[in-house]
Design a protein around this motif. Structure first.
Motif, PDB file in Angstrom:
ATOM      1  N   HIS A  44      37.289  43.246  25.689  1.00 54.10           N
ATOM      2  CA  HIS A  44      38.077  43.734  26.823  1.00 54.10           C
ATOM      3  C   HIS A  44      37.281  43.459  28.098  1.00 54.10           C
ATOM      4  O   HIS A  44      36.100  43.761  28.183  1.00 54.10           O
ATOM      5  CB  HIS A  44      38.326  45.232  26.674  1.00 54.10           C
ATOM      6  CG  HIS A  44      39.189  45.800  27.747  1.00 54.10           C
ATOM      7  ND1 HIS A  44      40.537  46.007  27.571  1.00 54.10           N
ATOM      8  CD2 HIS A  44      38.909  46.198  29.004  1.00 54.10           C
ATOM      9  CE1 HIS A  44      41.045  46.519  28.685  1.00 54.10           C
ATOM     10  NE2 HIS A  44      40.075  46.640  29.561  1.00 54.10           N
ATOM     11  N   LYS A  45      37.922  42.871  29.088  1.00 46.40           N
ATOM     12  CA  LYS A  45      37.206  42.516  30.318  1.00 46.40           C
ATOM     13  C   LYS A  45      37.471  43.513  31.436  1.00 46.40           C
ATOM     14  O   LYS A  45      38.574  44.047  31.558  1.00 46.40           O
ATOM     15  CB  LYS A  45      37.580  41.108  30.760  1.00 46.40           C
ATOM     16  CG  LYS A  45      37.059  40.054  29.800  1.00 46.40           C
ATOM     17  CD  LYS A  45      37.272  38.662  30.312  1.00 46.40           C
ATOM     18  CE  LYS A  45      36.671  37.668  29.336  1.00 46.40           C
ATOM     19  NZ  LYS A  45      36.810  36.301  29.812  1.00 46.40           N
ATOM     20  N   VAL A  46      36.432  43.739  32.231  1.00 47.75           N
ATOM     21  CA  VAL A  46      36.524  44.591  33.421  1.00 47.75           C
ATOM     22  C   VAL A  46      36.014  43.784  34.606  1.00 47.75           C
ATOM     23  O   VAL A  46      35.200  42.878  34.459  1.00 47.75           O
ATOM     24  CB  VAL A  46      35.708  45.895  33.263  1.00 47.75           C
ATOM     25  CG1 VAL A  46      36.335  46.797  32.222  1.00 47.75           C
ATOM     26  CG2 VAL A  46      34.263  45.619  32.919  1.00 47.75           C
ATOM     27  N   LEU A  47      36.506  44.121  35.795  1.00 49.55           N
ATOM     28  CA  LEU A  47      36.093  43.419  37.007  1.00 49.55           C
ATOM     29  C   LEU A  47      34.879  44.116  37.593  1.00 49.55           C
ATOM     30  O   LEU A  47      34.913  45.309  37.884  1.00 49.55           O
ATOM     31  CB  LEU A  47      37.243  43.393  38.016  1.00 49.55           C
ATOM     32  CG  LEU A  47      37.085  42.469  39.214  1.00 49.55           C
ATOM     33  CD1 LEU A  47      36.885  41.020  38.790  1.00 49.55           C
ATOM     34  CD2 LEU A  47      38.295  42.585  40.122  1.00 49.55           C
ATOM     35  N   LYS A  70      33.337  39.408  39.437  1.00 52.87           N
ATOM     36  CA  LYS A  70      33.425  38.604  38.220  1.00 52.87           C
ATOM     37  C   LYS A  70      33.966  39.464  37.080  1.00 52.87           C
ATOM     38  O   LYS A  70      33.798  40.683  37.062  1.00 52.87           O
ATOM     39  CB  LYS A  70      32.074  38.007  37.841  1.00 52.87           C
ATOM     40  CG  LYS A  70      31.050  39.022  37.375  1.00 52.87           C
ATOM     41  CD  LYS A  70      29.762  38.346  36.932  1.00 52.87           C
ATOM     42  CE  LYS A  70      28.749  39.405  36.484  1.00 52.87           C
ATOM     43  NZ  LYS A  70      27.535  38.815  35.972  1.00 52.87           N
ATOM     44  N   TRP A  71      34.638  38.817  36.141  1.00 51.36           N
ATOM     45  CA  TRP A  71      35.140  39.483  34.947  1.00 51.36           C
ATOM     46  C   TRP A  71      34.077  39.390  33.866  1.00 51.36           C
ATOM     47  O   TRP A  71      33.551  38.302  33.608  1.00 51.36           O
ATOM     48  CB  TRP A  71      36.411  38.796  34.454  1.00 51.36           C
ATOM     49  CG  TRP A  71      37.592  39.034  35.331  1.00 51.36           C
ATOM     50  CD1 TRP A  71      38.077  38.189  36.290  1.00 51.36           C
ATOM     51  CD2 TRP A  71      38.437  40.182  35.351  1.00 51.36           C
ATOM     52  NE1 TRP A  71      39.167  38.754  36.902  1.00 51.36           N
ATOM     53  CE2 TRP A  71      39.418  39.975  36.337  1.00 51.36           C
ATOM     54  CE3 TRP A  71      38.463  41.374  34.624  1.00 51.36           C
ATOM     55  CZ2 TRP A  71      40.407  40.912  36.614  1.00 51.36           C
ATOM     56  CZ3 TRP A  71      39.448  42.305  34.900  1.00 51.36           C
ATOM     57  CH2 TRP A  71      40.411  42.070  35.884  1.00 51.36           C
ATOM     58  N   LYS A 130      32.928  41.093  29.776  1.00 52.09           N
ATOM     59  CA  LYS A 130      33.357  41.856  28.609  1.00 52.09           C
ATOM     60  C   LYS A 130      32.700  43.234  28.627  1.00 52.09           C
ATOM     61  O   LYS A 130      31.574  43.386  29.112  1.00 52.09           O
ATOM     62  CB  LYS A 130      32.964  41.132  27.332  1.00 52.09           C
ATOM     63  CG  LYS A 130      33.643  39.793  27.165  1.00 52.09           C
ATOM     64  CD  LYS A 130      33.154  39.111  25.911  1.00 52.09           C
ATOM     65  CE  LYS A 130      33.804  37.751  25.756  1.00 52.09           C
ATOM     66  NZ  LYS A 130      33.331  37.086  24.539  1.00 52.09           N
ATOM     67  N   ILE A 178      32.253  48.757  38.550  1.00 49.65           N
ATOM     68  CA  ILE A 178      33.499  48.209  38.050  1.00 49.65           C
ATOM     69  C   ILE A 178      34.649  48.617  38.954  1.00 49.65           C
ATOM     70  O   ILE A 178      34.608  49.672  39.575  1.00 49.65           O
ATOM     71  CB  ILE A 178      33.779  48.628  36.596  1.00 49.65           C
ATOM     72  CG1 ILE A 178      33.929  50.157  36.481  1.00 49.65           C
ATOM     73  CG2 ILE A 178      32.709  48.114  35.661  1.00 49.65           C
ATOM     74  CD1 ILE A 178      34.446  50.611  35.138  1.00 49.65           C
TER      75      ILE A 178
END
Length: 67
Positions: free
Chosen positions: A35-38, A47-48, A50, A60
């Motif tokens: 799952h990606k977070v900014l 940047k994105w 994991k 974030i």
């Protein structure tokens, strides 16, 4: 919405480890390792990454700003 979209659905994953984190203000997020977070790199770059790569202290993007 500044280029961001509202979530309109989700995927239920019953396999694998679920990562959960809580921000300093008490907001939480959960997801698989992929799952990606900014993340905010500096004042102007993002940047994105994991969830499995997130480090303590990184900022974030959440609904109401950065934490």
């Amino acid at each position: 919405m500044n280029g961001f979209k509202l979530v309109t659905g989700y995927y239920c994953n019953t396999k694998g480890i679920i990562y959960s984190l809580t921000t300093v203000s008490g907001k939480g997020i959960s997801g698989t390792k992929d799952h990606k977070v900014l993340v905010k790199n500096n004042d102007t770059e993002f940047k994105w990454i994991k969830l499995s790569e997130l480090k303590v202290g990184e900022k974030i993007l959440i609904k109401n700003g950065f934490e």
